[in-house]
Design an enzyme around this catalytic site. Structure first.
Site, PDB file in Angstrom:
ATOM      1  N   LYS A 271      25.586  36.164  19.658  1.00 12.14           N
ATOM      2  CA  LYS A 271      27.220  36.151  20.030  1.00 12.14           C
ATOM      3  C   LYS A 271      28.132  35.763  18.978  1.00 12.14           C
ATOM      4  O   LYS A 271      28.995  36.563  18.680  1.00 12.14           O
ATOM      5  CB  LYS A 271      27.109  35.423  21.185  1.00 12.14           C
ATOM      6  CG  LYS A 271      28.644  35.445  21.977  1.00 12.14           C
ATOM      7  CD  LYS A 271      28.707  34.459  22.839  1.00 12.14           C
ATOM      8  CE  LYS A 271      29.283  33.179  22.020  1.00 12.14           C
ATOM      9  NZ  LYS A 271      29.770  31.970  22.939  1.00 12.14           N
ATOM     10  N   CYS A 341      36.997  37.102  38.573  1.00 11.03           N
ATOM     11  CA  CYS A 341      35.655  36.919  38.656  1.00 11.03           C
ATOM     12  C   CYS A 341      35.027  35.766  38.291  1.00 11.03           C
ATOM     13  O   CYS A 341      34.174  35.316  37.333  1.00 11.03           O
ATOM     14  CB  CYS A 341      34.968  38.068  38.137  1.00 11.03           C
ATOM     15  SG  CYS A 341      33.275  38.739  38.579  1.00 11.03           S
ATOM     16  N   CYS A 348      37.373  38.009  45.081  1.00 12.91           N
ATOM     17  CA  CYS A 348      37.070  39.452  45.457  1.00 12.91           C
ATOM     18  C   CYS A 348      38.178  40.143  46.199  1.00 12.91           C
ATOM     19  O   CYS A 348      38.337  41.515  46.015  1.00 12.91           O
ATOM     20  CB  CYS A 348      35.870  39.551  46.302  1.00 12.91           C
ATOM     21  SG  CYS A 348      34.287  39.062  45.333  1.00 12.91           S
ATOM     22  N   CYS A 351      40.643  41.265  43.715  1.00 13.37           N
ATOM     23  CA  CYS A 351      40.067  42.204  42.613  1.00 13.37           C
ATOM     24  C   CYS A 351      40.438  43.729  43.021  1.00 13.37           C
ATOM     25  O   CYS A 351      40.186  44.259  44.095  1.00 13.37           O
ATOM     26  CB  CYS A 351      38.736  42.047  42.358  1.00 13.37           C
ATOM     27  SG  CYS A 351      37.901  42.938  41.078  1.00 13.37           S
ATOM     28  N   CYS A 357      32.487  47.489  43.660  1.00 10.86           N
ATOM     29  CA  CYS A 357      31.486  46.502  43.088  1.00 10.86           C
ATOM     30  C   CYS A 357      30.349  46.162  44.029  1.00 10.86           C
ATOM     31  O   CYS A 357      30.740  46.110  45.088  1.00 10.86           O
ATOM     32  CB  CYS A 357      32.226  45.299  42.846  1.00 10.86           C
ATOM     33  SG  CYS A 357      31.414  43.974  42.169  1.00 10.86           S
TER      34      CYS A 357
END
Length: 424
Positions: A271, A341, A348, A351, A357
């Site tokens: 990463k 998130c 949620c 969102c 989702c």
């Protein structure tokens, strides 16, 4: 004389046998190599000479005929799919009495290599009407719509990663190789650490002098105080020292310009390597996947199957996500994971992707408190709850006995209930 008479008789008998034998009789015709019949008489002496000469010089036509018969026998055994021999056109079937072969029917005498089984190369004609089957490129459904909503929610760019990420932690007025080194240091400190803590540690290092030479000359205690309280700060002190020494020895004080060279450095993972290539060298080599990208990709269903670690998530995303989005997807999902998130109890309701989702309104399981922590119940409280339940159980039984029953119960079942209540 008796010996002479016996010998003359034997010679006479042998001569009579020779003359009467059909093998040594006159032949009506003789077949030459060209297949022409010639009339004449063949004596016994000339016949024996021819037989001896036949043993010495074998007729090539007859040998070829024998080889042809052997090859035809092999072909008939192998089956109809075997390849025919390269012979000329066969004449009309010959009679059994006189085997006749013409010289022009044999093109080339068969060699010893022709006895081996020939390998046939089978070629198929391409059918223009049938198209070749192509494997479908897998991609999640509605991912473009979901990505558009994430961009809309991240339009303000006010997440911690936008203000204190690795792109904001280096000195813009420093030389190019020093800026690249500071980007790498900030990425190494950001592991298991919030962006606020990483940014504060980088400010202290820059004030001290965040260069390869200064970090090598700084002792471990002083360096530990500068980067504290980042996660695993003791290990990161060792990694910074080893990485600085390796960069000064092998790369002249600059960081490597490839992922392979970056992952060789102590404390640098895939990463960090991909993010360093993107920020420091402005080259997109892969997707930088951290805990936020790993979590959100699994929640949105952007992977064929659930992955267990960020490295598996990176490989799965790179299989279908267009390459022009690899540089953007990291800071988009990191900021989205910091604001909306969340790891536990995601928001949620606010969102825009909660309709598509698959993990919407499914709270993440909370971690169980450790034994002895203030949140964990004490053993005395648990004991009281158990005793209270036991004391309340007879009352519940009495109520069930006094209340009218909706269904008829036999006397035996009532007696059993009374005995159970008495036991309690």
């Amino acid at each position: 004389m008796p010996g002479l008479r016996c010998s003359t008789r034997v010679c006479h008998v042998i001569r009579c046998f020779i003359m009467s034998s059909p093998y040594f009789m006159q032949s009506s015709s003789v077949v030459t190599r060209n297949g022409i019949r010639q009339a004449g008489f063949t004596s016994a002496a000339t016949l024996t000479a021819k037989l001896t000469n036949r043993r010495r010089y074998v007729d090539p036509v007859s040998s070829v005929a024998v080889k042809v018969e052997e090859e035809e026998a092999k072909i008939s055994v192998q089956g109809p799919s075997s390849a025919p021999l390269s012979m000329g056109a066969c004449p009309e079937p010959l009679s059994n009495d006189i085997p006749l072969l013409k010289s022009e029917t044999v093109t080339v005498p068969l060699s010893s290599h022709s006895r081996r089984r020939r390998q046939l190369k089978v070629e198929y004609d391409e059918d223009k009407g049938v198209k070749s089957v192509k494997t479908e490129h897998w991609e999640p459904s509605d991912w473009k719509k979901q990505l558009g909503y994430i961009r809309e929610m991240r339009s303000s760019r006010d997440a911690p990663v936008d203000k204190m990420g690795a792109e904001k932690c280096y000195d813009t007025e420093a030389p190019a190789h020093v800026r690249r080194f500071q980007v790498l240091v900030s990425l190494m400190l950001s592991s298991q650490t919030k962006d606020q803590v990483t940014a504060a540690a980088m400010q202290r290092l820059r004030a001290h002098g965040c260069t390869v030479e200064n970090l090598l000359s700084t002792d471990d205690d002083t360096l530990g105080k500068l980067i504290y309280p980042v996660g695993f700060w003791r290990n990161k002190v060792k990694y910074l020292k080893l990485t600085s020494a390796m960069l000064q020895k092998e790369f002249g004080g600059d960081i490597p310009d490839s992922v392979e060279g970056l992952v060789r450095l102590p404390g640098v993972g895939p990463k960090m390597a991909h993010l360093a290539m993107d920020i420091a060298w402005d080259q997109v080599s892969g997707i930088g996947v951290d805990t936020h990208v790993h979590r959100i990709s699994n929640r949105l269903g952007w992977l064929k199957k659930t992955t267990k670690n960020p490295e598996e998530t990176r490989r799965a995303l790179e299989e279908w996500l267009p390459r022009e989005l690899w540089s953007e997807i990291n800071w988009l999902l990191v900021g989205f994971g910091q604001q909306v998130c969340l790891p536990v109890n995601p928001l949620c309701s606010v969102c825009l992707n909660h309709h598509s989702c698959p993990s919407a309104f499914k709270n993440s399981p909370t971690k169980k408190p450790k034994a002895g922590s203030p949140k964990s119940p004490s053993p005395t409280k648990s004991f009281k709850t158990k005793t209270e339940c036991k004391e309340e159980s007879p009352i519940i039984d009495e109520r069930t006995e006094t209340e009218p029953l909706s269904t008829p119960v036999s006397p035996t079942t009532q007696r059993k209930k009374v005995k159970r209540a008495a036991r309690h």
